[in-house]
Scaffold this motif. Structure first.
Motif, PDB file in Angstrom:
ATOM      1  N   ASP A  13      56.398  11.920 -98.179  1.00 23.23           N
ATOM      2  CA  ASP A  13      57.772  12.268 -97.792  1.00 23.23           C
ATOM      3  C   ASP A  13      58.198  11.552 -96.522  1.00 23.23           C
ATOM      4  N   ARG A  14      57.265  11.369 -95.605  1.00 21.89           N
ATOM      5  CA  ARG A  14      57.570  10.712 -94.332  1.00 21.89           C
ATOM      6  C   ARG A  14      56.866   9.368 -94.239  1.00 21.89           C
ATOM      7  N   MET A  15      56.996   8.559 -95.266  1.00 21.90           N
ATOM      8  CA  MET A  15      56.343   7.253 -95.262  1.00 21.90           C
ATOM      9  C   MET A  15      56.970   6.373 -94.192  1.00 21.90           C
ATOM     10  N   ILE A  16      56.110   5.870 -93.317  1.00 22.63           N
ATOM     11  CA  ILE A  16      56.543   4.985 -92.240  1.00 22.63           C
ATOM     12  C   ILE A  16      55.742   3.697 -92.365  1.00 22.63           C
ATOM     13  N   GLY A  17      56.423   2.574 -92.432  1.00 22.28           N
ATOM     14  CA  GLY A  17      55.725   1.305 -92.500  1.00 22.28           C
ATOM     15  C   GLY A  17      55.266   0.950 -93.893  1.00 22.28           C
ATOM     16  N   ASP A  18      54.297   0.056 -93.957  1.00 22.73           N
ATOM     17  CA  ASP A  18      53.843  -0.525 -95.218  1.00 22.73           C
ATOM     18  C   ASP A  18      52.376  -0.254 -95.512  1.00 22.73           C
ATOM     19  N   VAL A  19      51.826   0.799 -94.940  1.00 18.87           N
ATOM     20  CA  VAL A  19      50.401   1.066 -95.109  1.00 18.87           C
ATOM     21  C   VAL A  19      50.180   2.533 -95.474  1.00 18.87           C
ATOM     22  N   LEU A  20      49.364   2.740 -96.512  1.00 19.42           N
ATOM     23  CA  LEU A  20      48.875   4.083 -96.829  1.00 19.42           C
ATOM     24  C   LEU A  20      47.586   4.284 -96.048  1.00 19.42           C
ATOM     25  N   TYR A  21      47.539   5.333 -95.255  1.00 15.17           N
ATOM     26  CA  TYR A  21      46.363   5.637 -94.456  1.00 15.17           C
ATOM     27  C   TYR A  21      45.663   6.869 -95.008  1.00 15.17           C
ATOM     28  N   PRO A  22      44.330   6.918 -94.938  1.00 16.15           N
ATOM     29  CA  PRO A  22      43.646   8.185 -95.180  1.00 16.15           C
ATOM     30  C   PRO A  22      44.146   9.203 -94.145  1.00 16.15           C
ATOM     31  N   LEU A  23      44.144  10.457 -94.499  1.00 17.07           N
ATOM     32  CA  LEU A  23      44.712  11.491 -93.633  1.00 17.07           C
ATOM     33  C   LEU A  23      44.096  11.485 -92.229  1.00 17.07           C
ATOM     34  N   ASN A  24      42.779  11.330 -92.130  1.00 20.71           N
ATOM     35  CA  ASN A  24      42.159  11.345 -90.801  1.00 20.71           C
ATOM     36  C   ASN A  24      42.606  10.157 -89.954  1.00 20.71           C
ATOM     37  N   GLU A  36      52.111  17.157 -91.389  1.00 20.47           N
ATOM     38  CA  GLU A  36      52.914  17.438 -92.592  1.00 20.47           C
ATOM     39  C   GLU A  36      52.098  17.207 -93.860  1.00 20.47           C
ATOM     40  N   GLU A  37      51.401  16.086 -93.930  1.00 19.76           N
ATOM     41  CA  GLU A  37      50.579  15.775 -95.117  1.00 19.76           C
ATOM     42  C   GLU A  37      49.400  16.742 -95.241  1.00 19.76           C
ATOM     43  N   GLY A  38      48.882  17.200 -94.116  1.00 18.60           N
ATOM     44  CA  GLY A  38      47.751  18.125 -94.118  1.00 18.60           C
ATOM     45  C   GLY A  38      48.087  19.497 -94.663  1.00 18.60           C
ATOM     46  N   LYS A  39      49.364  19.824 -94.768  1.00 16.50           N
ATOM     47  CA  LYS A  39      49.772  21.136 -95.294  1.00 16.50           C
ATOM     48  C   LYS A  39      49.300  21.351 -96.727  1.00 16.50           C
ATOM     49  N   LYS A  40      49.047  20.265 -97.448  1.00 13.34           N
ATOM     50  CA  LYS A  40      48.578  20.433 -98.824  1.00 13.34           C
ATOM     51  C   LYS A  40      47.174  21.028 -98.884  1.00 13.34           C
ATOM     52  N   TYR A  41      46.504  21.129 -97.721  1.00  7.43           N
ATOM     53  CA  TYR A  41      45.173  21.714 -97.669  1.00  7.43           C
ATOM     54  C   TYR A  41      45.170  23.156 -97.178  1.00  7.43           C
ATOM     55  N   ARG A  89      60.292  12.350-108.125  1.00  8.79           N
ATOM     56  CA  ARG A  89      59.187  12.211-107.187  1.00  8.79           C
ATOM     57  C   ARG A  89      58.704  10.770-107.338  1.00  8.79           C
ATOM     58  N   ASN A  90      58.499  10.108-106.222  1.00  7.75           N
ATOM     59  CA  ASN A  90      58.152   8.689-106.245  1.00  7.75           C
ATOM     60  C   ASN A  90      56.656   8.458-106.077  1.00  7.75           C
ATOM     61  N   PHE A  91      56.167   7.410-106.751  1.00  8.51           N
ATOM     62  CA  PHE A  91      54.757   7.045-106.714  1.00  8.51           C
ATOM     63  C   PHE A  91      54.622   5.533-106.582  1.00  8.51           C
ATOM     64  N   TYR A  92      53.600   5.116-105.842  1.00  6.06           N
ATOM     65  CA  TYR A  92      53.255   3.702-105.764  1.00  6.06           C
ATOM     66  C   TYR A  92      52.366   3.336-106.942  1.00  6.06           C
ATOM     67  N   LEU A  93      52.576   2.144-107.473  1.00  6.90           N
ATOM     68  CA  LEU A  93      51.648   1.544-108.422  1.00  6.90           C
ATOM     69  C   LEU A  93      50.673   0.719-107.588  1.00  6.90           C
ATOM     70  N   ILE A  94      49.405   1.053-107.663  1.00 11.74           N
ATOM     71  CA  ILE A  94      48.374   0.353-106.898  1.00 11.74           C
ATOM     72  C   ILE A  94      47.526  -0.464-107.869  1.00 11.74           C
ATOM     73  N   ASP A  95      47.425  -1.739-107.600  1.00  9.97           N
ATOM     74  CA  ASP A  95      46.616  -2.620-108.431  1.00  9.97           C
ATOM     75  C   ASP A  95      45.144  -2.391-108.092  1.00  9.97           C
TER      76      ASP A  95
END
Length: 181
Positions: A13-24, A36-41, A89-95
């Motif tokens: 929801d709050r995607m910033i930039g061009d990189v997906l990071y692991p939560l930690n 915000e992303e950690g709320k899913k836990y 709901r949006n999703f990235y296609l990852i090769d």
């Protein structure tokens, strides 16, 4: 020929930039986005302490990728009676070939651990992009899970009983295509 063998990751929801990071790692880059992303836990924080075999890292030191097209997940939710499924709901296609060899593992997710998250070690294996095949449909275990959660009146986890690919690292999504489910 059009490629149809992807991995999927929900666009945060709050995607910033061009990189997906692991939560930690995200916690070091943007602490408010990580919160915000950690709320899913919530209600399952002990999952964040699970170590991933082979990669020898924590659950949240890896980006989680799905081998099932998100539209199939959405359809399974609707078939299970969930009527409040978001329309968009949006999703990235990852090769899969973009993943660095040795930094990804496949997780079968074959056992319902009753929220204890003591996964069998043989559920994990090195990820080989050359052998990777996108799943043709939502696994029956995931459908059964959706049905059970609907009966219990709970909120479903989209990939609770679906295999995953865990990637220990960051994923540049600058040129990744975005789809809606």
């Amino acid at each position: 020929m059009v490629k149809s063998n992807w991995l999927y990751h929900r666009v945060p929801d709050r995607m910033i930039g061009d990189v997906l990071y692991p939560l930690n790692r995200l916690a070091l880059v943007d602490s408010s986005a990580a919160i915000e992303e950690g709320k899913k836990y919530e209600g399952r924080k002990h999952l964040m302490a699970v170590r991933l075999p082979i990669l020898n890292c924590l659950w949240n030191d890896a980006v989680h990728l799905s081998p099932v097209h998100p539209a199939k997940i959405r359809r399974a939710l609707l078939e299970s009676g969930f009527q409040d499924v978001p329309l968009v709901r949006n999703f990235y296609l990852i090769d899969p070939e973009a993943l660095t060899p040795g930094k990804a593992i496949h997780f079968k997710n074959s056992t319902d651990t009753a929220a204890k998250y003591d996964f069998p070690e043989n559920d994990f294996s090195p990820f080989e992009h050359a052998q990777y095949q996108e799943l043709p449909d939502v696994p029956n275990e995931q459908r059964s899970y959706f049905n059970r959660i609907k009966t219990e009146g709970g909120r479903p986890l989209l990939w609770a009983r679906t295999p995953h690919v865990f990637y220990q690292g960051e994923i540049n999504i600058k040129s990744a295509k975005v789809i809606q489910w």
